[in-house]
Design a protein around this motif. Sequence first.
Motif, PDB file in Angstrom:
ATOM      1  N   PHE A   1       0.653  -1.374  -0.022  1.00  0.00           N
ATOM      2  CA  PHE A   1       0.128  -0.059  -0.254  1.00  0.00           C
ATOM      3  C   PHE A   1       0.474   1.121   0.005  1.00  0.00           C
ATOM      4  CE2 PHE A   1       0.649  -1.090   4.457  1.00  0.00           C
ATOM      5  CZ  PHE A   1       1.249   0.019   5.084  1.00  0.00           C
ATOM      6  N   LYS A   2      -0.321   2.112  -0.141  1.00  0.00           N
ATOM      7  CA  LYS A   2       1.265   4.029  -0.252  1.00  0.00           C
ATOM      8  C   LYS A   2       0.088   4.479   0.126  1.00  0.00           C
ATOM      9  CE  LYS A   2       1.403   7.797  -3.270  1.00  0.00           C
ATOM     10  NZ  LYS A   2       1.030   8.282  -4.625  1.00  0.00           N
ATOM     11  N   LEU A   3       1.375   4.859   1.864  1.00  0.00           N
ATOM     12  CA  LEU A   3       1.029   5.933   2.673  1.00  0.00           C
ATOM     13  C   LEU A   3       1.432   7.689   2.416  1.00  0.00           C
ATOM     14  CD1 LEU A   3      -0.036   5.937   5.681  1.00  0.00           C
ATOM     15  CD2 LEU A   3       2.342   5.641   6.398  1.00  0.00           C
ATOM     16  N   ILE A   4       0.851   8.030   2.823  1.00  0.00           N
ATOM     17  CA  ILE A   4       0.446   9.865   2.584  1.00  0.00           C
ATOM     18  C   ILE A   4       0.926  10.187   3.556  1.00  0.00           C
ATOM     19  CG2 ILE A   4       0.133  11.460   1.330  1.00  0.00           C
ATOM     20  CD1 ILE A   4      -1.728  10.254  -0.788  1.00  0.00           C
ATOM     21  N   LEU A   5       2.197  10.608   3.152  1.00  0.00           N
ATOM     22  CA  LEU A   5       2.484  11.692   4.686  1.00  0.00           C
ATOM     23  C   LEU A   5       2.467  12.947   4.744  1.00  0.00           C
ATOM     24  CD1 LEU A   5       5.796   9.431   5.234  1.00  0.00           C
ATOM     25  CD2 LEU A   5       3.788   9.376   6.561  1.00  0.00           C
ATOM     26  N   VAL A   6       1.563  13.786   5.276  1.00  0.00           N
ATOM     27  CA  VAL A   6       1.351  15.790   4.774  1.00  0.00           C
ATOM     28  C   VAL A   6       1.551  15.808   6.418  1.00  0.00           C
ATOM     29  CG1 VAL A   6      -0.180  16.646   4.876  1.00  0.00           C
ATOM     30  CG2 VAL A   6      -0.393  14.961   3.564  1.00  0.00           C
ATOM     31  N   ASN A   7       2.715  16.765   6.096  1.00  0.00           N
ATOM     32  CA  ASN A   7       3.457  17.788   7.360  1.00  0.00           C
ATOM     33  C   ASN A   7       2.529  19.339   7.454  1.00  0.00           C
ATOM     34  OD1 ASN A   7       4.837  18.465   9.316  1.00  0.00           O
ATOM     35  ND2 ASN A   7       6.312  18.591   8.324  1.00  0.00           N
ATOM     36  N   GLU A   8       1.701  18.783   8.474  1.00  0.00           N
ATOM     37  CA  GLU A   8       1.138  20.360   8.198  1.00  0.00           C
ATOM     38  C   GLU A   8       1.227  20.915   9.817  1.00  0.00           C
ATOM     39  OE1 GLU A   8      -2.859  19.502   9.316  1.00  0.00           O
ATOM     40  OE2 GLU A   8      -3.637  18.647   7.239  1.00  0.00           O
ATOM     41  N   SER A   9       2.792  20.973  10.738  1.00  0.00           N
ATOM     42  CA  SER A   9       3.461  21.560  10.997  1.00  0.00           C
ATOM     43  C   SER A   9       4.363  22.987  10.924  1.00  0.00           C
ATOM     44  CB  SER A   9       4.231  20.898  12.285  1.00  0.00           C
ATOM     45  OG  SER A   9       5.694  20.059  11.396  1.00  0.00           O
ATOM     46  N   ASN A  10       4.764  23.650  11.615  1.00  0.00           N
ATOM     47  CA  ASN A  10       5.353  24.239  10.701  1.00  0.00           C
ATOM     48  C   ASN A  10       7.277  24.449  10.664  1.00  0.00           C
ATOM     49  OD1 ASN A  10       3.215  26.320  10.599  1.00  0.00           O
ATOM     50  ND2 ASN A  10       3.373  26.713  12.718  1.00  0.00           N
ATOM     51  N   GLU A  11       7.121  22.618  11.419  1.00  0.00           N
ATOM     52  CA  GLU A  11       8.623  22.127  11.296  1.00  0.00           C
ATOM     53  C   GLU A  11       9.246  20.706  10.602  1.00  0.00           C
ATOM     54  OE1 GLU A  11       9.373  21.604  15.743  1.00  0.00           O
ATOM     55  OE2 GLU A  11       7.897  20.540  16.079  1.00  0.00           O
ATOM     56  N   PRO A  12      10.675  20.479  10.739  1.00  0.00           N
ATOM     57  CA  PRO A  12      10.526  19.015  10.021  1.00  0.00           C
ATOM     58  C   PRO A  12       9.759  17.807  10.753  1.00  0.00           C
ATOM     59  CG  PRO A  12      12.633  20.151  10.914  1.00  0.00           C
ATOM     60  CD  PRO A  12      11.639  21.554  10.163  1.00  0.00           C
ATOM     61  N   VAL A  13       9.602  17.335  10.138  1.00  0.00           N
ATOM     62  CA  VAL A  13       9.250  15.648  10.722  1.00  0.00           C
ATOM     63  C   VAL A  13       9.645  14.319  10.371  1.00  0.00           C
ATOM     64  CG1 VAL A  13       6.848  16.725  11.857  1.00  0.00           C
ATOM     65  CG2 VAL A  13       7.203  15.638   9.680  1.00  0.00           C
TER      66      VAL A  13
END
Length: 114
Positions: free
Chosen positions: A52-64
């Motif tokens: 499967f494909k896991l989409i990663l979305v960073n909605e924060s204001n810093e790197p993750v």
Amino acid sequence: MRWSAFAVLALCLALGMGGGAAQAAELPTYTLTFKAGGQFEPARLEVPAGKFKLILVNESNEPVEFESLPLRKEKVLGPGVKSFVVITVSRPGEYPFFDDFHQDTKGTLVVTGK
């Protein structure tokens, strides 16, 4: 019409890359969102066994950084960045993951039978 070796190589690469992109687009897709303070949404994600494909979305204001030691996957995302990883898991079970920049916050990928 004569084809140069370069043109043939370019065409083969283009066709090969296009097929891989189409295959990745057809995978079951799930989304994991990184929120401010190192929180995940959802913190517990259930998926069927397989690829499967896991989409990663960073909605924060810093790197993750999505990291899972048992899955041997990691991906760093800058603030506001969206990316993905492709994961294959054949065994049902619980697989922990975390944000390497916020190691106190843990999440779980729950893999069910097919």
